[in-house]
Motif scaffolding. Sequence first.
Motif, PDB file in Angstrom:
ATOM      1  N   GLY A   1       0.827  -1.200   0.000  1.00 38.18           N
ATOM      2  CA  GLY A   1       0.000   0.000   0.000  1.00 38.18           C
ATOM      3  C   GLY A   1       0.858   1.245   0.000  1.00 38.18           C
ATOM      4  N   ARG A   2       0.367   2.312  -0.622  1.00 41.51           N
ATOM      5  CA  ARG A   2       1.063   3.595  -0.604  1.00 41.51           C
ATOM      6  C   ARG A   2       0.052   4.701  -0.337  1.00 41.51           C
ATOM      7  NH1 ARG A   2       2.446   4.606  -5.809  1.00 41.51           N
ATOM      8  NH2 ARG A   2       0.972   6.311  -5.895  1.00 41.51           N
ATOM      9  N   GLU A   3       0.315   5.482   0.707  1.00 48.27           N
ATOM     10  CA  GLU A   3      -0.552   6.613   1.044  1.00 48.27           C
ATOM     11  C   GLU A   3       0.227   7.899   0.810  1.00 48.27           C
ATOM     12  OE1 GLU A   3      -3.665   6.698   2.319  1.00 48.27           O
ATOM     13  OE2 GLU A   3      -4.014   4.557   2.661  1.00 48.27           O
ATOM     14  N   THR A   4      -0.430   8.938   0.344  1.00 46.27           N
ATOM     15  CA  THR A   4       0.234  10.217   0.146  1.00 46.27           C
ATOM     16  C   THR A   4      -0.498  11.295   0.947  1.00 46.27           C
ATOM     17  OG1 THR A   4       0.704   9.459  -2.083  1.00 46.27           O
ATOM     18  CG2 THR A   4       1.168  11.759  -1.606  1.00 46.27           C
TER      19      THR A   4
END
Lengths: 363, 363
Positions: free
Chosen positions: A296-299
Amino acid sequence: MKMETTARSLASALHIAKGVVRRRNSIPVLSAVKLSDGRLSAMGGVDMRVEVALPTVGKSRGATAIDCHSLAGLLAHIPGDEAIEITDGHSLAAIKFNGSEYQLPSYAASDFPTMLEKIDGHRTALDNVGFIAAIKRVMFAASTDEFRYYLNGVATVYLNGEPAVVATDGRRLAWMPIPFIPDGAEGAILPSEAVAFLVKRRLEPKAAVFSTDSLSARFEYDGLVFSTKCIDGTYPDIARALPEPPAPYARLDRREAVAALLRLSSLDALGNDCAVILTGADGRVSITRDGGAYSGRETLSCKTFDTGGFKVGFNGRYLLDVLSALSGDAVTLSSEAGGSGLSPSIFASDDDPLHTVLMPMRI
Amino acid sequence: MKMETTARSLASALHIAKGVVRRRNSIPVLSAVKLSDGRLSAMGGVDMRVEVALPTVGKSRGATAIDCHSLAGLLAHIPGDEAIEITDGHSLAAIKFNGSEYQLPSYAASDFPTMLEKIDGHRTALDNVGFIAAIKRVMFAASTDEFRYYLNGVATVYLNGEPAVVATDGRRLAWMPIPFIPDGAEGAILPSEAVAFLVKRRLEPKAAVFSTDSLSARFEYDGLVFSTKCIDGTYPDIARALPEPPAPYARLDRREAVAALLRLSSLDALGNDCAVILTGADGRVSITRDGGAYSGRETLSCKTFDTGGFKVGFNGRYLLDVLSALSGDAVTLSSEAGGSGLSPSIFASDDDPLHTVLMPMRI
C-alpha cells in the motif's frame, strides 16, 4: 463468625477485589477475600493488596476468608437490596438471603496474608494533580518482555530536571510531565499490573505513600486502599536516549496520518512487525508498506523543514500507537540526525505535554 | 478489468460477505469475493453463496476475484464518500482512491465457483410471515455434535399436522409454529451456519426457493440473495418424543426461576453439566445444586397440581436456556409421568407459541 450486609455493598466491594485476585494461585488462600468488620481485603498474588470498606448491618463478629470469584459470581445475580447473612464453620461459609442458602469453601481469617497491610513512609496528598492520569497516557509504551522486568511498568523520574512519568520498551518511549514527584517516589517503578488497577479507577487517589525501604507504594481513595510492591530494579537513564538537539524534519496532520496507518495496518497478511517507510519532499510525504502481493502507498501533505526531504522507516504498529496516543491536530517529528532515519525521532504535538520517541527501523 | 464504485457501497457489500467467507480455505479462490458489473459474490466454503448488489459508477468492464478479508479490512478505514477504482492484471488487483494505491492478490473471475448460483424450484413469497424469526427462537436447541450431523440445524416439519420449525440435540428440543411450510421445504434441514447468517439480517426475506432435487435453499432479500445446501439426512420423528398426554405438575414465575438458576450457575466450580434438582410440594419448589464444598438451595413459590409434590432433575444450563428462551410471566411444566422425573418435561408459557422439551437427568 457472623456478619450481615446488603448485596449491593458486598457486590461492589467484590467487583473491585475481582480486579486483582488471580483465578489460579499456588497458595489457595490467595484466591479468597477476607471479610472482617467493615472491611474486605484481597491479594493480587503476593504483590498487590486491596482493602475496601464494606458497610455491615447490625452486630458482626469474627472474620473469615471466602473464595473471591465464586462469591462475586453469586453476588452478581442477587438484587442489590437483599440482606445477606454470612456465617462460617468447618471450612465452609454459608451465604443466606431471602430464603436461599449457598455454601462456598472458606479459610481461617488468620491464614490470610498480612503483607502490604502497612507501608511506612511520608504521606503525600495527590488530590487532582493528575498523577494517575499522566501514568495512563504513557503506559502503552511499557515493555511486556519478562527478561527486561525493570521496564514492565511506569517509572517516576526527573527528566532534564523536570518531574515526569515515563515508560519504554527500548524501541518506543513516552513521557509526561507531572507537577511534582511524591515523597520517596523518585526512581520508583510501578508494575504494569498495579498501573492497570490504578487507571481503572474513575477518580484520582487522595494520597500516596512511597516507601524506599520496603520498595512498595500505597494509594488511598475514599473507602479504598491499594498497595503494591514496586519493581526492584534501576530504570535506565532516559535523558541519554533523547536526541539532542532535535532537528524538526516533518510536520503532519495527525488524524490524516492515523487514518492512513490504519489502512496500511489492515494488510495484516504482512504481519504486525512490518516496517512502514515515510518519504518526504516538497510538501508531500508518502507512507508505504510493501510485501509482494500485499502492498500500500498513502500520500499526505506534510511540512518539510530546511533539512529538505527525509526518508525514515518505523514499525507500523508502533507508529500508529504513538500517533494515536498523542492528541491535537499537528504532530512534529524531530531527530538528531534530521530526516536521515539514523537516530530516534521525537513525536510532539503543539497542544499536548505528552512526548513520544520511536527508534527507526533499518530500511 | 476496471470498475468504479464508492467506498460506502463496497464496504457494505463486503460487510455481508465477511459473514460467510472463511479465513482459511483449502481452495484459495474460496477466500475471495468476485466483483462483476453491479454484483459481489462470495462463498462460504462450498455450502453457502451470497450475492450482493454493488452499485458501480460510470462504465465498468470485466470481472475479478479479490481476497475478501484483506479488502474488507482496507475498506473499513476509507471514508464512505471516496471514489474507489479497482483494476487488475497478473494476479494482482490495484485499489485506488484519493491519491492512495493498494495492491492485493487477485484470481481470475472464471476460477470463481458457480455452484449454488441457480436453484430450480417453486418460489414462495415469505414477506413478513416470520419464518426466520421463528427459526431464531428455536436455534438454541440445535446440536453441535458432528456425529449427529442431521441435528446440526433447524428443520421445517409438520408436527401433529401443524407446520413448525424445530431444533433438538436429543436432550432438549424447541419448536415454534409457522403459518405454512414453503414449497419443497417439508423435511428440509437448514444447517446452523446458514441459520446464523439468516438470523443476523434485520429484515425477513421476501421469498424462498427450496429444491428437493439439489437439496438446497435460496433466500431473496432486496439487493441480496443467500443460497445454502441443506443437510442431507432425515430429521427424527419429533412427535414421537413428545409426552402424550402431558400432565401439568408445576407452574413457576419464569423471571424468578431464571434469577435463581443464574445464581446456581455461578457455582461454576461444579462445571457446566451439573444437575439441578427441583423438589416441589405445598406451593413451594426448592431448586438445589450440590457438589460438596460448593452448593446452593433456592426456594420459590410454585403452583403444584393434583399430582401432589414432584421431584425432577435437569441439566442446570439447559434448564436456564429453555426458561430464558421463553417469554411471558408464568411457565408450566408438564410430563407424561407427572412429577416423577421419569419422562421428558414440556415447558410452555401462556403467552408464547414457543414450546420446549427437556429430558430429565437421573437423580
